[in-house]
Design an enzyme around this catalytic site. Structure first.
Site, PDB file in Angstrom:
ATOM      1  N   ASP A   1       0.823  -1.207   0.000  1.00 27.74           N
ATOM      2  CA  ASP A   1       0.000   0.000   0.000  1.00 27.74           C
ATOM      3  C   ASP A   1       0.862   1.263   0.000  1.00 27.74           C
ATOM      4  O   ASP A   1       1.923   1.303   0.616  1.00 27.74           O
ATOM      5  CB  ASP A   1      -0.895  -0.025   1.246  1.00 27.74           C
ATOM      6  CG  ASP A   1      -1.795   1.182   1.355  1.00 27.74           C
ATOM      7  OD1 ASP A   1      -2.605   1.397   0.436  1.00 27.74           O
ATOM      8  OD2 ASP A   1      -1.685   1.930   2.346  1.00 27.74           O
TER       9      ASP A   1
ATOM     10  N   GLU B   1       1.205  -0.569  -5.139  1.00 24.19           N
ATOM     11  CA  GLU B   1       0.245   0.497  -5.416  1.00 24.19           C
ATOM     12  C   GLU B   1       1.065   1.783  -5.483  1.00 24.19           C
ATOM     13  O   GLU B   1       1.397   2.381  -4.463  1.00 24.19           O
ATOM     14  CB  GLU B   1      -0.814   0.600  -4.312  1.00 24.19           C
ATOM     15  CG  GLU B   1      -1.894   1.619  -4.664  1.00 24.19           C
ATOM     16  CD  GLU B   1      -2.355   2.472  -3.495  1.00 24.19           C
ATOM     17  OE1 GLU B   1      -3.301   3.238  -3.691  1.00 24.19           O
ATOM     18  OE2 GLU B   1      -1.768   2.387  -2.405  1.00 24.19           O
TER      19      GLU B   1
END
Length: 735
Positions: A418, A471
């Site tokens: 993330d 990401e």
């Protein structure tokens, strides 16, 4: 300020001073191992103990033999005396008060568990099994069952483990300090699995900190409680050898990968609104994904976190599967069950930042230990969280070991990392003057780069078949290139540009799309610069953005047709696929973590048709090598129609060596087109293998009757097609 001890106060009781006794009683002594437990003297062996509440104490060997009576030298529970032992060994005390009697196995009569090799590897940052040494682990030491505890707190004056087993009294299990590494450890006998515990830490300045959860805890209490819980070692019987061997042997970039992104707490709920357990999820989610044709399930963070609306992204326990869905063994059973039917399990992993809850990592030993002290480096303005100090060896080891832990202990197939962009740039979400440049004056976070490169190298090096996915929302180069080629070393990267441009296009009224044709063609200029995953994730259906079906333009019929054509476009486009739960059946409402998806919508033909389409797209994508085997390579893509702005028609060819090509044609206005010419690579009959306008999907049923004829007209091969309105069709040569 404490009054200096005078000579009277320094009077010894045996070999121990009153000041030392007071330090033990008040929890200020940093090394009780030097005083308590069994010690050899010129006269033989003696024992000392501190057992609050006891009036009499006798000493037994571990097999129950009486070896001595101890004398009370302080009424608060301090005892010492000679004992009849022939060698130094652990002992057990029998304590009495009035009619009460209880046994205490002496933690201070056991030696250390960690060794010099642990110290060596910890110091140089190469210990790859910290998850077996740090935290709380069941151990049988010198015949006694208990738990070994270890925690890193180099600047603390004193660290104790407190819990149900010692009435949360920080004086009972003060830990042994290993000064070479800053780690504190203790073997706590007679502690069993299922006990809540925390660490009580006396900071560098002598202040008592809020009780801290164990950074390496493998289990935690269900919120709102936040203690760690002693857990047995996993004993899962794994039955996934075939699954793991397959992924270890193949080139992942050339495999079909279609990911179903799931929030475990809101995919489905029980009728009373409570969470499903891992076993209940396994019984429902795994068969659903198998039927739908997804290859992987990607969970939003399932690590322990205190706040439901954080969706798990503000985690306080990176090593503990959250207690919301049961014990860690349940999660292991889920992964095993998924692997048995060929479905991989990915975990959303958050090494970028951590929340500032007082029981967590922030200011762990009274200093900025896991985070940077300077808020320009250590505080995240977007999320009000702390940022890990990636330049610190112990912090890097903590995070890298966590990545290895999920692959090793739970057989996870990969990590989606993330907020990588926030890790890579020192000025991320910061104004001028709010960030500190790197050693070369730049904005790149070189410590974070080194961390990501080392993490990826070790994950891929030690666990073949496991993938990492970034990401990352900027144009940072070589995110998914190998480290030895100067890359960050990820296997894949989310294609945020694809998501942004395509959603923008499909939200436009069809009459305006001809002016924005480049929103669908521009992405092919960079589609093969990284190994891309095309993400329609949870981020696109929250915070007022609306669900995917709600984003589409037009009336209800057009919205459904647009979304069907969009899915056809995406599954025909180069890149791996990711779809967030609920979007496969076109849920109208935004996603909320507070309740189940709107499964009742499946009773309506348009919603059930959308689900059938996604299922058939997955099965087509997986069965046709042309659609997946060159997802990450430019030689598997060729435009057939790229510049028909006026009609908003796009067509391209997907190919793979030795396989039939697949032509993908998109008509993105509500105009039904007949006799539309599309060039094709070979003459002959082409079969229509998918049509998003089919009646079974809720469409109007327009199409080519199942096949078309491509003809060679003077060296130019092509076919006259029927293009259904707002639809994507796929063609494959019959021979």
């Amino acid at each position: 300020m404490k009054k200096p001890l005078n000579s009277a106060e320094e009077k010894k009781t045996g070999d121990i001073t009153k000041a030392e006794i007071e330090a033990i009683k008040s929890g200020l002594h940093s090394n009780p191992f030097a005083l308590l437990g069994v010690h050899e003297t010129p006269e033989g062996f003696s024992a000392r103990c501190f057992i609050p509440g006891a009036e009499e104490v006798s000493v037994l060997t571990l097999d129950g033999n009486f070896v001595g009576e101890l004398k009370q030298i302080d009424p608060d529970g301090f005892f010492e005396g000679r004992i009849d032992l022939s060698k130094r060994q652990p002992v057990r005390y029998r304590a009495c008060r009035d009619d009460a009697e209880w046994a205490v196995t002496d933690p201070y009569s056991f030696g250390p568990v960690l060794g010099p090799m642990d110290d060596y590897f910890v110091r140089e940052g190469s210990h790859l099994r910290l998850f077996d040494r740090m935290g709380a682990h069941p151990l049988k030491l010198e015949g006694v069952e208990g738990f070994h505890f270890a925690v890193w707190a180099p600047n603390a004056r004193r660290v104790s483990v407190v819990g149900d087993f010692n009435n949360w009294d920080g004086r009972r299990h003060v830990m042994r300090f290993r000064k070479d590494t800053g780690i504190w450890e203790i073997f706590a006998p007679d502690v069993y699995a299922g006990c809540a515990y925390k660490f009580e830490i006396l900071g560098a300045n002598g202040e008592l900190l809020p009780l801290k959860a164990d950074p390496y805890a493998r289990r935690g209490e269900l919120r709102p409680k936040n203690a760690s819980v002693t857990a047995p070692e996993l004993t899962q019987k794994w039955e996934d050898q075939a699954h793991r061997e397959h992924w270890a042997q193949v080139d992942q970039r050339r495999q079909p990968i279609s990911i179903y992104e799931v929030h475990a707490g809101s995919w489905q709920r029980r009728e009373d609104g409570t969470f499903l357990s891992w076993d209940e999820l396994a019984a429902q989610l795994i068969p659903y994904c198998t039927d739908m044709g997804f290859t992987h399930i990607e969970f939003l963070p399932i690590t322990e976190h205190p706040y439901d609306p954080s969706w798990g992204y503000q985690t306080t326990g990176l090593y503990a599967p959250t207690a919301r869905f049961g014990d860690p063994e349940g999660f292991a059973r889920f992964v095993n069950g998924a692997h048995k039917v060929g479905i991989g399990v990915l975990l959303d992993w958050v090494p970028a930042h951590f929340p500032t809850d007082e029981h967590g990592l922030r200011w762990f030993d009274g200093t900025a230990l896991y985070e940077h002290a300077d808020p320009r480096q250590g505080f995240h303005p977007d999320w009000n969280t702390a940022i890990y100090n990636f330049g610190r060896i112990e912090v890097m080891s903590y995070l890298i070991n966590n990545a290895l832990y999920w692959a090793e202990k739970f057989h996870l197939d990969g990590l989606r990392v993330d907020a990588v962009a926030s890790m890579l740039y020192l000025d991320y979400s910061r104004k001028e003057g709010e960030w500190i440049p790197n050693e070369y004056g730049g904005r790149e976070n070189l410590e974070s780069v080194r961390f990501l490169q080392k993490m990826n190298s070790l994950v891929y090096g030690t666990h073949p078949g496991v993938m990492t996915i970034a990401e990352e929302s900027t144009s940072w180069p070589k995110v998914s290139q190998p480290v030895h080629e100067g890359g960050l070393g990820f296997g894949f990267k989310w294609n945020m540009g694809f998501m942004h441009d395509t959603l923008s296009y499909f939200s436009r009224e069809p009459v305006h799309r001809k002016f924005h044709h480049q929103e669908l063609t521009f992405g092919l200029l960079y589609a093969f610069t990284e190994n891309f995953v095309l993400p329609l994730s949870h981020d696109e259906v929250v915070h007022g953005k609306g669900s995917l079906i709600a984003k589409m333009s037009g009336d209800d019929w057009q919205k459904f047709a647009n979304l069907r054509s969009y899915y056809g476009f995406m599954w025909g486009y180069p890149g791996k696929k990711l779809l967030f739960m609920g979007q496969e059946f076109a849920q109208w409402s935004e996603w909320s973590e507070k309740g189940s998806l709107d499964w009742n919508l499946r009773q309506y033909p348009m919603h059930e048709g959308m689900r059938r389409l996604v299922r058939d797209l997955n099965l087509t994508y997986r069965s046709k090598a042309a659609l997946h085997a060159r997802d990450c390579e430019p030689d598997g893509f060729r435009w057939l129609v790229v510049d028909d702005h006026e009609n908003s028609v796009f067509a391209w060819l997907r190919t793979a060596p030795g396989e039939k090509p697949v032509a993908v044609i998109c008509n993105l206005t509500p105009v039904y087109r007949e006799n539309y010419y599309v060039p094709l690579p070979v003459a002959g009959r082409w079969r229509e293998i998918l049509n998003t306008d089919a009646e079974i999907y809720g469409g109007s049923g327009k199409g080519n009757g199942g096949r078309v004829q491509a003809v060679d007209a003077g060296g130019e091969i092509g076919a006259m097609l029927v293009l259904p309105p707002l639809a994507t069709i796929m063609l494959e040569p019959e021979n």
